[in-house]
Design a protein around this motif. Structure first.
Motif, PDB file in Angstrom:
ATOM      1  N   GLY A  13       0.838  -1.198   0.000  1.00 61.61           N
ATOM      2  CA  GLY A  13       0.000   0.000   0.000  1.00 61.61           C
ATOM      3  C   GLY A  13       0.869   1.243   0.000  1.00 61.61           C
ATOM      4  N   VAL A  14       0.235   2.411  -0.102  1.00 63.76           N
ATOM      5  CA  VAL A  14       1.019   3.640  -0.201  1.00 63.76           C
ATOM      6  C   VAL A  14       0.673   4.664   0.868  1.00 63.76           C
ATOM      7  CG1 VAL A  14       1.290   3.363  -2.691  1.00 63.76           C
ATOM      8  CG2 VAL A  14      -0.566   4.787  -1.814  1.00 63.76           C
ATOM      9  N   ILE A  51      -2.163  -3.399  -6.471  1.00 68.67           N
ATOM     10  CA  ILE A  51      -3.166  -2.335  -6.358  1.00 68.67           C
ATOM     11  C   ILE A  51      -2.989  -1.319  -7.480  1.00 68.67           C
ATOM     12  CG2 ILE A  51      -3.967  -0.448  -4.886  1.00 68.67           C
ATOM     13  CD1 ILE A  51      -3.227  -2.242  -2.489  1.00 68.67           C
ATOM     14  N   THR A  52      -1.752  -1.049  -7.854  1.00 68.96           N
ATOM     15  CA  THR A  52      -1.457  -0.193  -8.997  1.00 68.96           C
ATOM     16  C   THR A  52      -0.918  -1.050 -10.132  1.00 68.96           C
ATOM     17  OG1 THR A  52       0.782   0.201  -8.175  1.00 68.96           O
ATOM     18  CG2 THR A  52      -0.928   1.784  -7.533  1.00 68.96           C
ATOM     19  N   ALA A  53      -0.869  -0.478 -11.333  1.00 68.05           N
ATOM     20  CA  ALA A  53      -0.313  -1.204 -12.479  1.00 68.05           C
ATOM     21  C   ALA A  53       1.210  -1.118 -12.478  1.00 68.05           C
ATOM     22  CB  ALA A  53      -0.883  -0.644 -13.777  1.00 68.05           C
ATOM     23  N   VAL A  54       1.731   0.079 -12.252  1.00 65.40           N
ATOM     24  CA  VAL A  54       3.176   0.299 -12.110  1.00 65.40           C
ATOM     25  C   VAL A  54       3.424   0.694 -10.660  1.00 65.40           C
ATOM     26  CG1 VAL A  54       5.147   1.708 -12.816  1.00 65.40           C
ATOM     27  CG2 VAL A  54       3.447   0.983 -14.519  1.00 65.40           C
ATOM     28  N   PRO A  55       4.248  -0.044  -9.937  1.00 64.79           N
ATOM     29  CA  PRO A  55       4.426   0.227  -8.505  1.00 64.79           C
ATOM     30  C   PRO A  55       4.993   1.624  -8.254  1.00 64.79           C
ATOM     31  CG  PRO A  55       5.342  -1.916  -9.096  1.00 64.79           C
ATOM     32  CD  PRO A  55       5.015  -1.218 -10.386  1.00 64.79           C
ATOM     33  N   PRO A  56       4.551   2.274  -7.179  1.00 68.87           N
ATOM     34  CA  PRO A  56       5.149   3.553  -6.794  1.00 68.87           C
ATOM     35  C   PRO A  56       6.653   3.387  -6.597  1.00 68.87           C
ATOM     36  CG  PRO A  56       3.166   3.137  -5.528  1.00 68.87           C
ATOM     37  CD  PRO A  56       3.458   1.872  -6.275  1.00 68.87           C
ATOM     38  N   GLY A  57       7.422   4.318  -7.134  1.00 70.87           N
ATOM     39  CA  GLY A  57       8.867   4.256  -6.994  1.00 70.87           C
ATOM     40  C   GLY A  57       9.566   3.510  -8.106  1.00 70.87           C
ATOM     41  N   GLN A  58       8.826   2.809  -8.974  1.00 69.94           N
ATOM     42  CA  GLN A  58       9.480   2.087 -10.076  1.00 69.94           C
ATOM     43  C   GLN A  58      10.019   3.054 -11.122  1.00 69.94           C
ATOM     44  OE1 GLN A  58       7.613  -1.474 -11.658  1.00 69.94           O
ATOM     45  NE2 GLN A  58       8.298  -0.972 -13.731  1.00 69.94           N
ATOM     46  N   VAL A  59       9.274   4.127 -11.375  1.00 63.61           N
ATOM     47  CA  VAL A  59       9.757   5.150 -12.309  1.00 63.61           C
ATOM     48  C   VAL A  59       9.895   6.459 -11.545  1.00 63.61           C
ATOM     49  CG1 VAL A  59       8.807   4.051 -14.353  1.00 63.61           C
ATOM     50  CG2 VAL A  59       7.388   5.638 -13.103  1.00 63.61           C
ATOM     51  N   ASP A  81      12.633  11.369  -5.819  1.00 60.98           N
ATOM     52  CA  ASP A  81      11.960  10.136  -5.415  1.00 60.98           C
ATOM     53  C   ASP A  81      10.586   9.954  -6.050  1.00 60.98           C
ATOM     54  OD1 ASP A  81      10.656  12.112  -4.031  1.00 60.98           O
ATOM     55  OD2 ASP A  81      10.906  11.217  -2.051  1.00 60.98           O
ATOM     56  N   HIS A  82      10.071  10.990  -6.751  1.00 58.48           N
ATOM     57  CA  HIS A  82       8.782  10.843  -7.421  1.00 58.48           C
ATOM     58  C   HIS A  82       8.602  11.955  -8.447  1.00 58.48           C
ATOM     59  CE1 HIS A  82       7.661  14.053  -4.654  1.00 58.48           C
ATOM     60  NE2 HIS A  82       6.509  14.208  -5.296  1.00 58.48           N
ATOM     61  N   PHE A  83       7.685  11.732  -9.370  1.00 54.77           N
ATOM     62  CA  PHE A  83       7.322  12.759 -10.340  1.00 54.77           C
ATOM     63  C   PHE A  83       6.265  13.673  -9.737  1.00 54.77           C
ATOM     64  CE2 PHE A  83       9.162   9.814 -13.411  1.00 54.77           C
ATOM     65  CZ  PHE A  83       9.749  10.668 -14.341  1.00 54.77           C
ATOM     66  N   ALA A  84       6.464  14.971  -9.873  1.00 56.59           N
ATOM     67  CA  ALA A  84       5.497  15.941  -9.379  1.00 56.59           C
ATOM     68  C   ALA A  84       4.621  16.498 -10.495  1.00 56.59           C
ATOM     69  CB  ALA A  84       6.220  17.086  -8.676  1.00 56.59           C
ATOM     70  N   VAL A  85       4.925  16.151 -11.740  1.00 55.94           N
ATOM     71  CA  VAL A  85       4.142  16.602 -12.899  1.00 55.94           C
ATOM     72  C   VAL A  85       3.726  15.371 -13.693  1.00 55.94           C
ATOM     73  CG1 VAL A  85       4.138  18.024 -14.996  1.00 55.94           C
ATOM     74  CG2 VAL A  85       5.367  18.803 -12.949  1.00 55.94           C
ATOM     75  N   PHE A  86       2.470  15.346 -14.122  1.00 59.67           N
ATOM     76  CA  PHE A  86       1.923  14.135 -14.724  1.00 59.67           C
ATOM     77  C   PHE A  86       2.527  13.787 -16.081  1.00 59.67           C
ATOM     78  CE2 PHE A  86      -1.308  12.119 -17.500  1.00 59.67           C
ATOM     79  CZ  PHE A  86      -1.343  10.878 -16.876  1.00 59.67           C
ATOM     80  N   THR A  87       2.692  14.746 -16.986  1.00 57.00           N
ATOM     81  CA  THR A  87       3.095  14.419 -18.364  1.00 57.00           C
ATOM     82  C   THR A  87       4.426  13.684 -18.439  1.00 57.00           C
ATOM     83  OG1 THR A  87       1.800  16.273 -19.215  1.00 57.00           O
ATOM     84  CG2 THR A  87       3.481  15.355 -20.662  1.00 57.00           C
ATOM     85  N   PRO A  88       5.492  14.147 -17.790  1.00 58.54           N
ATOM     86  CA  PRO A  88       6.732  13.348 -17.822  1.00 58.54           C
ATOM     87  C   PRO A  88       6.587  12.004 -17.129  1.00 58.54           C
ATOM     88  CG  PRO A  88       6.971  15.246 -16.366  1.00 58.54           C
ATOM     89  CD  PRO A  88       5.706  15.444 -17.125  1.00 58.54           C
ATOM     90  N   TYR A  89       5.740  11.967 -16.078  1.00 56.62           N
ATOM     91  CA  TYR A  89       5.470  10.671 -15.441  1.00 56.62           C
ATOM     92  C   TYR A  89       4.827   9.723 -16.423  1.00 56.62           C
ATOM     93  CZ  TYR A  89       3.232   7.100 -12.580  1.00 56.62           C
ATOM     94  OH  TYR A  89       2.810   5.890 -12.062  1.00 56.62           O
ATOM     95  N   LEU A  90       3.845  10.195 -17.186  1.00 54.28           N
ATOM     96  CA  LEU A  90       3.144   9.346 -18.141  1.00 54.28           C
ATOM     97  C   LEU A  90       4.107   8.725 -19.149  1.00 54.28           C
ATOM     98  CD1 LEU A  90       0.490   8.276 -19.381  1.00 54.28           C
ATOM     99  CD2 LEU A  90       0.353  10.426 -20.673  1.00 54.28           C
ATOM    100  N   HIS A 140      -0.999   9.454  -8.802  1.00 51.19           N
ATOM    101  CA  HIS A 140      -1.343   9.906  -7.452  1.00 51.19           C
ATOM    102  C   HIS A 140      -0.827   8.943  -6.385  1.00 51.19           C
ATOM    103  CE1 HIS A 140      -4.755  12.552  -9.191  1.00 51.19           C
ATOM    104  NE2 HIS A 140      -3.687  13.280  -8.933  1.00 51.19           N
ATOM    105  N   TYR A 141      -0.825   7.664  -6.680  1.00 51.55           N
ATOM    106  CA  TYR A 141      -0.281   6.704  -5.726  1.00 51.55           C
ATOM    107  C   TYR A 141       1.212   6.941  -5.493  1.00 51.55           C
ATOM    108  CZ  TYR A 141      -4.305   3.657  -4.908  1.00 51.55           C
ATOM    109  OH  TYR A 141      -5.522   3.159  -4.488  1.00 51.55           O
ATOM    110  N   GLN A 142       1.951   7.232  -6.564  1.00 51.06           N
ATOM    111  CA  GLN A 142       3.389   7.430  -6.363  1.00 51.06           C
ATOM    112  C   GLN A 142       3.677   8.753  -5.656  1.00 51.06           C
ATOM    113  OE1 GLN A 142       5.863   9.420  -8.678  1.00 51.06           O
ATOM    114  NE2 GLN A 142       4.066  10.682  -9.146  1.00 51.06           N
ATOM    115  N   VAL A 143       2.822   9.754  -5.846  1.00 51.48           N
ATOM    116  CA  VAL A 143       2.987  10.997  -5.087  1.00 51.48           C
ATOM    117  C   VAL A 143       2.754  10.735  -3.597  1.00 51.48           C
ATOM    118  CG1 VAL A 143       2.074  13.308  -4.654  1.00 51.48           C
ATOM    119  CG2 VAL A 143       2.404  12.524  -7.013  1.00 51.48           C
ATOM    120  N   LEU A 144       1.662  10.039  -3.283  1.00 49.38           N
ATOM    121  CA  LEU A 144       1.346   9.799  -1.870  1.00 49.38           C
ATOM    122  C   LEU A 144       2.366   8.880  -1.211  1.00 49.38           C
ATOM    123  CD1 LEU A 144      -0.719  10.551   0.290  1.00 49.38           C
ATOM    124  CD2 LEU A 144      -1.904   8.414  -0.219  1.00 49.38           C
TER     125      LEU A 144
END
Length: 455
Positions: free
Chosen positions: A101-102, A131-139, A145-154, A273-277
């Protein structure tokens, strides 16, 4: 190989594409499928009636599926760590498996489980991409430690890919020593929304089949159409894990076309949102990016918003849909969040709490961070955008059918006039039992811009 393993179900209440259960079955002769009705969830204020009723459906369906395979679901009530410990002691289990979980609560649960199980030499296995398709922290971006903007995360999310979908197990053997409480009943839950949808994996799979057959291909064009109600309505099944996000991605990509791509993009937002949290657990209650807001606390306006009596029909329609169904159209969620946080200039936490009290898909990561996104305290790169409810109604409910469905006192108004009932004159206006707007939109915009230092 272990003689007995425990599978602790959390937000993964399914048999199809269930990596946690499959891993336990590979490693043990017998498995205890366990769900704990965790009193800590109730104490934290997340035990809302709509989700409790939907959960009861999910557990009943999961138990039925396990019984078809020779097993059963073991339900216990209490502190999750204590109840897992009791099951381990009673069955002699050597391993416990659960999905990662996150949230802050999930992280604390895992920490406590690891300590308690380690003291009795029982291994804890935490599984990603459940719970997610790509685990938080994988990318992650370089040096962060995380992406703060969606487009580069995508872009990185798409490059990462998703695992293959797993078949449901054919057989599940449960030790006789595993005992539990009776399954909870939906009928025993008071205070649910009248139009609350049914839960459970089989219900979710039927809805998925219908959506794939007639819905996903037009999703890109119709996802914001309020009156068309053309969204998947699968969010509650994703929240409880009665459907797998990974499986949905495979299905949507197989269908192809812009509709499938648009739907996958929404699932990527969920993972975002999961990787942000996961990286910033405090974002569930604190501003991700503070704007120095001094929020207003006009209780009359807040109550009008909650009850769908603001005088702005499209806002009120969405809020009444929430009250009736425990669910709201995605475009409606954006509209009512903008109205509360920017038009009324009320703290996003007030809205997020009200949503969690009612939403059957109420999810800490997506609920809180979407509220922050709309309030301008989250990851939105345009933090001061303000959605005009009249302009939005004209775009996404042009003929007013959504409003007439949920605000029956305006059902007699024709066409787009339903969005401006205060403009109706003569005897017809006297027959409309509908409030005047709680605020003037131009005044509200000016107030918000002053508060944010924009003028």
């Amino acid at each position: 190989m272990s003689a007995v393993a425990v599978v602790l179900f959390t937000s993964d209440l399914r048999l199809y594409d269930q990596p946690v259960l499959r891993a336990a079955l590979r490693r043990a002769d017998e498995v205890v499928p366990l769900f704990v009705l965790d009193r800590g969830v109730a104490r934290a204020g997340f035990d809302a009636p709509n989700r409790r009723a939907f959960l009861a459906d999910c557990l009943a369906d999961l138990d039925a599926g396990l019984r078809e395979r020779g097993g059963r679901l073991v339900v216990r009530t209490g502190d999750v760590v204590e109840e897992v410990g009791r099951v381990v002691a009673r069955t002699g289990a050597q391993e416990v498996h659960l999905a990662g979980g996150v949230s802050h609560y999930a992280a604390r649960r895992e920490e406590r489980l690891r300590a308690a199980l380690g003291s009795v030499r029982c291994a804890l296995h935490v599984h990603d991409a459940v719970i997610t398709a790509v685990p938080p922290g994988q990318v992650t971006p370089a040096g962060k430690d995380h992406f703060a903007v969606f487009t580069p995360y995508l872009r990185k999310w798409e490059e990462a890919g998703v695992r293959d979908v797993m078949a449901a197990p054919r057989a599940v053997r449960v030790p006789d020593t595993a005992t539990g409480d009776p399954l909870p009943s939906r009928r025993a839950v008071a205070g649910t929304s009248p139009g609350l949808a049914k839960g459970g994996e089989q219900e979710g799979r039927e809805r998925l089949r219908a959506w794939l057959a007639d819905g996903v291909e037009a999703y890109g064009e119709r996802q914001d159409d309020l009156s068309g109600d053309a969204t998947s309505r699968l969010s509650a099944h994703l929240h409880f894990g009665s459907l797998s996000a990974t499986e949905l991605i495979h299905h949507a990509r197989h269908k192809g076309g812009p509709g499938g791509d648009a739907f996958v993009r929404q699932l990527a937002w969920r993972d975002f949102h999961y990787q942000v949290l996961a990286a910033r657990p405090a974002a569930s209650w604190a501003d991700y990016r503070t704007r120095g807001d001094h929020w207003r606390t006009d209780q009359q306006e807040i109550t009008a918003w909650q009850e769908g009596r603001t005088g702005y029909p499209v806002v009120d329609a969405a809020m009444r849909q929430l009250l009736h169904e425990g669910w709201m159209h995605n475009r409606g969620r954006l509209l009512v969040a903008s109205f509360l946080t920017k038009t009324l200039y009320v703290d996003w936490r007030v809205g997020a709490r009200h949503f969690l009290d009612l939403l059957v898909d109420g999810d800490v990561a997506n609920n809180q961070l979407n509220w922050q996104w709309m309030a301008g305290t989250g990851t939105d790169t345009r933090p001061n955008r303000l959605l005009n409810p009249l302009a939005q109604a004209g775009r996404f409910d042009a003929e007013g059918d959504y409003v007439r469905r949920w605000v029956p006192e305006l059902a007699g108004l024709a066409g787009a006039a339903v969005h401006r009932p205060w403009a109706v004159t003569g005897p017809e206006r006297a027959r409309i039992d509908y409030p005047e707007p709680v605020v003037d939109l131009a005044d509200a915009r000016a107030r918000f811009e002053r508060a944010r230092g924009l003028n």
